[in-house]
Scaffold this active site. Structure first.
Site, PDB file in Angstrom:
ATOM      1  N   LYS A 146       0.695  -1.097   0.026  1.00  0.00           N
ATOM      2  CA  LYS A 146       0.097  -0.033  -0.083  1.00  0.00           C
ATOM      3  C   LYS A 146       0.892   1.309   0.111  1.00  0.00           C
ATOM      4  CE  LYS A 146      -3.856  -2.142   2.647  1.00  0.00           C
ATOM      5  NZ  LYS A 146      -4.991  -2.589   1.701  1.00  0.00           N
TER       6      LYS A 146
ATOM      7  N   GLU B 254      -2.456   6.819   8.084  1.00  0.00           N
ATOM      8  CA  GLU B 254      -3.132   7.873   7.235  1.00  0.00           C
ATOM      9  C   GLU B 254      -4.442   8.376   8.165  1.00  0.00           C
ATOM     10  OE1 GLU B 254      -4.152   5.671   3.845  1.00  0.00           O
ATOM     11  OE2 GLU B 254      -6.017   4.875   4.475  1.00  0.00           O
TER      12      GLU B 254
ATOM     13  N   HIS C 221     -14.891  -3.979   7.548  1.00  0.00           N
ATOM     14  CA  HIS C 221     -14.113  -3.333   6.277  1.00  0.00           C
ATOM     15  C   HIS C 221     -14.230  -4.587   5.063  1.00  0.00           C
ATOM     16  CE1 HIS C 221     -12.613  -0.426   9.068  1.00  0.00           C
ATOM     17  NE2 HIS C 221     -11.780  -1.339   9.574  1.00  0.00           N
TER      18      HIS C 221
ATOM     19  N   ARG D 263      -6.583  -7.678  -9.744  1.00  0.00           N
ATOM     20  CA  ARG D 263      -7.228  -9.131 -10.116  1.00  0.00           C
ATOM     21  C   ARG D 263      -8.614  -8.941 -10.515  1.00  0.00           C
ATOM     22  NH1 ARG D 263     -10.345  -8.824  -5.315  1.00  0.00           N
ATOM     23  NH2 ARG D 263      -9.245  -8.123  -3.628  1.00  0.00           N
TER      24      ARG D 263
HETATM   25  P1  ADP Z   1      -8.027  -3.957   2.278  1.00  0.00           P
HETATM   26  O1  ADP Z   1      -6.891  -3.993   1.440  1.00  0.00           O
HETATM   27  O2  ADP Z   1      -7.893  -4.877   3.598  1.00  0.00           O
HETATM   28  O3  ADP Z   1      -9.300  -4.332   1.721  1.00  0.00           O
HETATM   29  P2  ADP Z   1      -8.719  -1.366   2.083  1.00  0.00           P
HETATM   30  O4  ADP Z   1      -7.551  -0.114   2.262  1.00  0.00           O
HETATM   31  O5  ADP Z   1      -9.012  -1.523   0.813  1.00  0.00           O
HETATM   32  O6  ADP Z   1      -8.139  -2.615   3.007  1.00  0.00           O
HETATM   33  O7  ADP Z   1      -9.727  -0.713   3.019  1.00  0.00           O
HETATM   34  C1  ADP Z   1     -11.070  -1.485   3.322  1.00  0.00           C
HETATM   35  C2  ADP Z   1     -12.123  -0.665   3.960  1.00  0.00           C
HETATM   36  O8  ADP Z   1     -11.503  -0.103   5.092  1.00  0.00           O
HETATM   37  C3  ADP Z   1     -12.417   0.555   3.236  1.00  0.00           C
HETATM   38  O9  ADP Z   1     -13.608   0.062   2.205  1.00  0.00           O
HETATM   39  C4  ADP Z   1     -12.967   1.522   4.291  1.00  0.00           C
HETATM   40  O10 ADP Z   1     -14.352   1.073   4.660  1.00  0.00           O
HETATM   41  C5  ADP Z   1     -12.107   1.077   5.369  1.00  0.00           C
HETATM   42  N1  ADP Z   1     -10.873   2.120   5.505  1.00  0.00           N
HETATM   43  C6  ADP Z   1      -9.608   1.919   4.781  1.00  0.00           C
HETATM   44  N2  ADP Z   1      -8.858   3.133   4.954  1.00  0.00           N
HETATM   45  C7  ADP Z   1      -9.624   3.976   5.637  1.00  0.00           C
HETATM   46  C8  ADP Z   1      -9.597   5.313   5.917  1.00  0.00           C
HETATM   47  N3  ADP Z   1      -8.505   5.923   5.933  1.00  0.00           N
HETATM   48  N4  ADP Z   1     -10.470   5.978   6.404  1.00  0.00           N
HETATM   49  C9  ADP Z   1     -11.782   5.524   6.541  1.00  0.00           C
HETATM   50  N5  ADP Z   1     -11.788   4.100   6.421  1.00  0.00           N
HETATM   51  C10 ADP Z   1     -11.046   3.342   5.807  1.00  0.00           C
END
Ligand code: ADP
Length: 448
Positions: free
Chosen positions: A116, A200, A235, A291
């Site tokens: 990331k 973040e 999430h 993917r």
């Molecule tokens: P993963 O790779 O585990 O799927 P992501 O970075 O795609 O993780 O995030 C999954 C979910 O987590 C997002 O859809 C959101 O709901 C929550 N999320 C991630 N980062 C943030 C953030 N900075 N602020 C608020 N919610 C977040």
């Protein structure tokens, strides 16, 4: 087109890929674990080979045995589906070395986007807005506290290698921050083999909106519109739709062009998804999924494009047969992930025998599943029974259709989250399209 490909996955997604192969006249090779010897996907394939015992580490994640089957059967390419090895750069590179085409982007792109931190800095370089924060790996508590102060609480502590909603924590104070750093490092080391973490801003009421992209090896890259995936639990997505209820042609073009810009910058080829968080009129890059997504079906329903067939065409070097101007979004599509789990017991998996089964049908309904009556859901893998998708000429019709399809769906023998979906679909705020990633908590869906 390929003559024969191997599908390195199981369940509904293995069947989804094989369906595209059948329509294209491509022969299919399935690989299965001992727990899946009677599974539908293994029977659906033209050839099927057992690659090991039930634990995925010894079967679906066993790179050598999978490549070995591909070699022996003369499969020219491997489709990894989602999960398992689909975002594993080592697997893509092992395929490349064995002279087998990996149906997805190159191993370098997968590797880059698997972090990331690296993905975030690539997006900044491409001029795509990212979640406010600090893209550096956190080394010690003092620096973390300093960075935390400058971003401003609440913060999200994230594992750089994280995925599947694992390896992230919201913190409101410096004390919580230092505690989260060590717990996320431990989780990340044991789950992903990489303890790198970063911080973040935590966006408080965001929507999750993502852009489907498709790129060929001749430098053409398009966006196939957007999906809203805000209905989540821990999430993890549960309901997805296309397009997002808040989408306007201008916003779609903006986000779509940002996603394409990002994809071109990193040399992306094949299908992929650029995920964003949307809050108060702004969108912020979250991550790239290299993917096919679980929820690709809703995009297929509104665009009429078979994404899996396009993946195969692009992988064998063909040019995309359409341009951005040809992509039209028609109507509205919703997907409910039907899982064998108990919503009244913290969504605990509920494996076991499906004694009675009748899936929904009729106009505008698409069911992608890997189960049937009498099938025993093994306890070793995810608990998905099927993906129930509907299409409607507008969102109102799609919602009415989904309610009707959920009413028709009968699964007896295992607990399912069908009642949960019925509840969500009947909430007024859902009908209004008033969604955030906290929808389930905010509306107390579980006690409704
Ligand atoms: P993963 O790779 O585990 O799927 P992501 O970075 O795609 O993780 O995030 C999954 C979910 O987590 C997002 O859809 C959101 O709901 C929550 N999320 C991630 N980062 C943030 C953030 N900075 N602020 C608020 N919610 C977040």
């Amino acid at each position: 087109m390929f003559k024969k490909i191997l599908i390195a996955n199981r369940g509904e997604i293995a069947i989804r890929v094989m369906r595209a192969c059948k329509e294209l006249g491509v022969s299919t090779v399935a690989v299965y674990s001992e727990a899946d010897s009677n599974a539908l996907f293994a029977k659906y394939a033209d050839e099927a080979y057992c690659i090991g015992p039930p634990p995925s580490s010894r079967s679906y994640l066993n790179i050598d045995s999978i490549i070995d089957v591909a070699r022996k059967t003369g499969a020219e390419a491997i489709h990894p589906g989602y999960g398992f090895l689909s975002e594993n750069a080592k697997f893509a590179s092992a395929c490349e070395k064995a002279g087998i085409i990996f149906i997805g982007p190159s191993s370098e792109v997968i590797e880059k986007m698997g972090s990331k931190i690296t993905a975030r800095s690539a997006m900044i370089e491409a001029g795509v807005p990212v979640v406010p924060g600090d893209g550096r790996a956190i080394e010690d508590d003092a620096t973390a506290i300093e960075i935390g102060e400058s971003i401003g609480y609440p913060l999200m502590v994230k594992a750089s290698a994280g995925g599947g909603g694992i390896g992230m924590k919201v913190v409101y104070t410096p004390e919580e921050l230092t505690r989260a750093l060590s717990s996320i490092r431990n989780v990340a080391a044991s789950t992903f083999g990489d303890s790198t973490v970063f911080i973040e801003k935590y966006l408080e009421e965001p929507r999750h909106i993502e852009i489907q992209i498709l790129a060929d090896s001749q430098g053409n890259c398009l966006y196939l519109g957007d999906r809203e995936c805000s209905i989540q639990r821990r999430h993890q997505k549960l309901i997805e739709e296309a397009p997002s209820p808040i989408m306007t042609p201008e916003l779609r073009r903006d986000m779509g062009e940002a996603a394409v810009k990002a994809a071109k910058k990193i040399g992306y080829v094949n299908a992929g998804t650029v995920e964003f968080l949307y809050s108060k009129g702004d969108y912020y890059f979250l991550e790239v999924n290299t993917r096919l997504q679980v929820e690709h079906g809703v995009t297929e329903l509104v665009t009429g494009i078979d994404i899996v067939k396009q993946q195969l065409r692009v992988a064998c070097g063909e040019k995309l047969p359409f341009t951005q101007d040809d992509i039209e979004i028609r109507g509205s599509a919703i997907e409910c992930r039907i899982n064998a789990e108990d919503p009244l017991n913290d969504f605990a998996p509920s494996p076991g025998k499906i004694r009675r089964y009748r899936s929904a049908g009729g106009p505008g309904v698409r069911v992608d599943s890997g189960v049937h009556m009498g099938y025993v859901i093994p306890p070793f893998y995810d608990s998905m029974i099927s993906k129930l998708c509907v299409w409607g000429s507008d969102r109102e019709e799609a919602i009415a259709r989904m309610k009707r399809a959920l009413y028709e769906y009968v699964v007896v023998g295992v607990k399912t989250n069908i009642p949960f979906h019925r509840t969500v679909l009947s909430i007024d705020a859902f009908a209004k399209g008033d969604l955030t990633t906290h929808f389930i908590d905010d509306h107390d869906v579980l006690s409704a």
